[in-house]
Design an enzyme around this catalytic site. Structure first.
Site, PDB file in Angstrom:
ATOM      1  N   SER A 234      39.446  37.430  42.817  1.00 35.46           N
ATOM      2  CA  SER A 234      38.213  36.725  42.468  1.00 35.46           C
ATOM      3  C   SER A 234      38.238  36.311  41.005  1.00 35.46           C
ATOM      4  CB  SER A 234      36.991  37.627  42.710  1.00 35.46           C
ATOM      5  OG  SER A 234      36.948  38.077  44.034  1.00 35.46           O
ATOM      6  N   SER A 272      38.135  35.290  48.378  1.00 34.33           N
ATOM      7  CA  SER A 272      37.931  35.310  46.939  1.00 34.33           C
ATOM      8  C   SER A 272      36.449  35.216  46.607  1.00 34.33           C
ATOM      9  CB  SER A 272      38.683  34.134  46.284  1.00 34.33           C
ATOM     10  OG  SER A 272      38.684  34.237  44.882  1.00 34.33           O
ATOM     11  N   ASP A 274      34.194  33.853  43.773  1.00 30.57           N
ATOM     12  CA  ASP A 274      34.284  32.981  42.606  1.00 30.57           C
ATOM     13  C   ASP A 274      32.875  32.578  42.180  1.00 30.57           C
ATOM     14  OD1 ASP A 274      37.262  32.778  42.977  1.00 30.57           O
ATOM     15  OD2 ASP A 274      36.593  31.799  44.810  1.00 30.57           O
TER      16      ASP A 274
END
Length: 358
Positions: A234, A272, A274
């Protein structure tokens, strides 16, 4: 080492004096880095490769003098606490901290304790704490970050150059298959406004790494995890500006940080997290604080940048995010963590060789 130390210029904008988020007047950054132990993983004992980073948005008390803010998720497999109120109220009312995924709770509680300590009376706050996963190198289940570490980072926060790489919340992070961590950069844009970005970079696949528009192919450096597990990390990005933006404009600025991630090869992969938060320091002291318990005036007067002039800020956020990620990679040093897993630094000579072949 930073990317400009190698003679590599990212984008056409002009950095601030420190080329850091602290180029936005009043913004301060502090780190606590926790490294101890080697060898096999023993949950609760180590090895420990983690820490916490604290960002103070201005020179006063953010609890008493909130700021307009907005946030954006490129992919939401992550945590950035307090975003429900940022979205609803449009204001940042606490410091910001970055740490590992399993230490969010203790860091959040420590920020509340700091608020109470500072006031000496009843307090209200929904702290902002972002996280990325450092479990490849760190005994993340051991939850080694403590409230004392948060207070240490808070008290150490300062203006000027910011330590990067294997520090603070970025200590155990991996980026594009190399050692990652904390990175920062800034841009001074048309109108004299400054945009600064700080990232905790723990994302990306090695084969997608791009620097200054050039694909960087380095296949022979050992990877800390198999290629199929890369891209599961991330990135958290904090964007600060002194331009007078309203909450919806801060959200739009935060969204542009995701384009900086894309320029380095990040794609917001499925696993991920983000997340990006942007805040404006321009109207400090003009916004009502629920914490003060003072009845605000019925009409507030604030400064606002018309949307017709916002594009340079967008460009600045994109370029500063891209450069911050590369700075994180170059500042990070090779680290061996739990079970003798090693995340190797991005080789500077190999990067330069790739860029000169373009």
């Amino acid at each position: 080492m930073r990317v400009r130390d190698l003679g590599v210029v990212i984008g056409g904008g002009t950095p601030g004096p420190a080329n850091a988020i602290t180029d936005v007047a009043g913004v301060r950054v502090g780190h606590t880095t926790v490294i101890r132990g080697d060898g096999p993983l023993r949950v609760g004992e180590g090895p420990v490769r983690t820490g916490v980073t604290v960002i103070l948005p201005h020179a006063g008390s953010i609890f008493d003098e909130p700021l307009y803010a907005g946030h954006h998720w490129l992919n939401g497999n992550g945590e950035l606490t307090g975003m429900a109120w940022v979205r609803e109220g449009g204001m940042l009312t606490t410091p910001i901290a970055l740490t590992n995924s399993h230490s969010v709770g203790v860091v959040r509680d420590a920020l509340i304790e700091i608020e109470v300590r500072g006031r000496g009376r009843g307090a209200w706050g929904l702290p902002v704490v972002g996280e990325t996963w450092d479990g490849v190198l760190n005994d993340i289940d051991g939850q080694h970050v403590t409230a004392a570490h948060v207070r240490e980072a808070y008290d150490a926060a300062t203006t000027g150059p910011v330590a990067e790489g294997n520090v603070g919340g970025g200590t155990g992070m991996i980026c594009h298959g190399f050692k990652g961590g904390i990175g920062t950069a800034s841009r001074v844009v048309d109108g004299g406004w400054t945009v600064g970005v700080l990232v905790q970079a723990n994302h990306g696949r090695r084969e997608r790494l791009t620097v200054a528009g050039v694909p960087v192919v380095i296949d022979d450096v050992p990877r800390p995890v198999p290629p199929e597990f890369e891209g599961a990390g991330s990135i958290i990005g904090i964007v600060a500006t002194d331009a007078p933006l309203l909450p919806h404009q801060c959200r739009r600025l935060a969204q542009r940080a995701g384009l900086g991630v894309a320029r380095t090869g990040g794609a917001g992969e499925n696993t991920s997290g983000d997340g990006f938060l942007a805040f404006s320091t321009a109207n400090r002291g003009h916004l009502p604080s629920d914490a003060l318990g003072v009845q605000p005036p019925r009409v507030l007067t604030v400064d606002v940048l018309p949307d017709a002039y916002i594009d340079p800020l967008f460009y600045g956020a994109i370029e500063a995010t891209e450069e911050a990620i590369v700075n994180a990679l170059l500042a990070a040093e090779t680290m061996t963590g739990r079970d003798d897993i090693t995340a190797h630094a991005l080789p500077q000579d190999r990067l330069l060789a790739a860029l000169t072949r373009r």
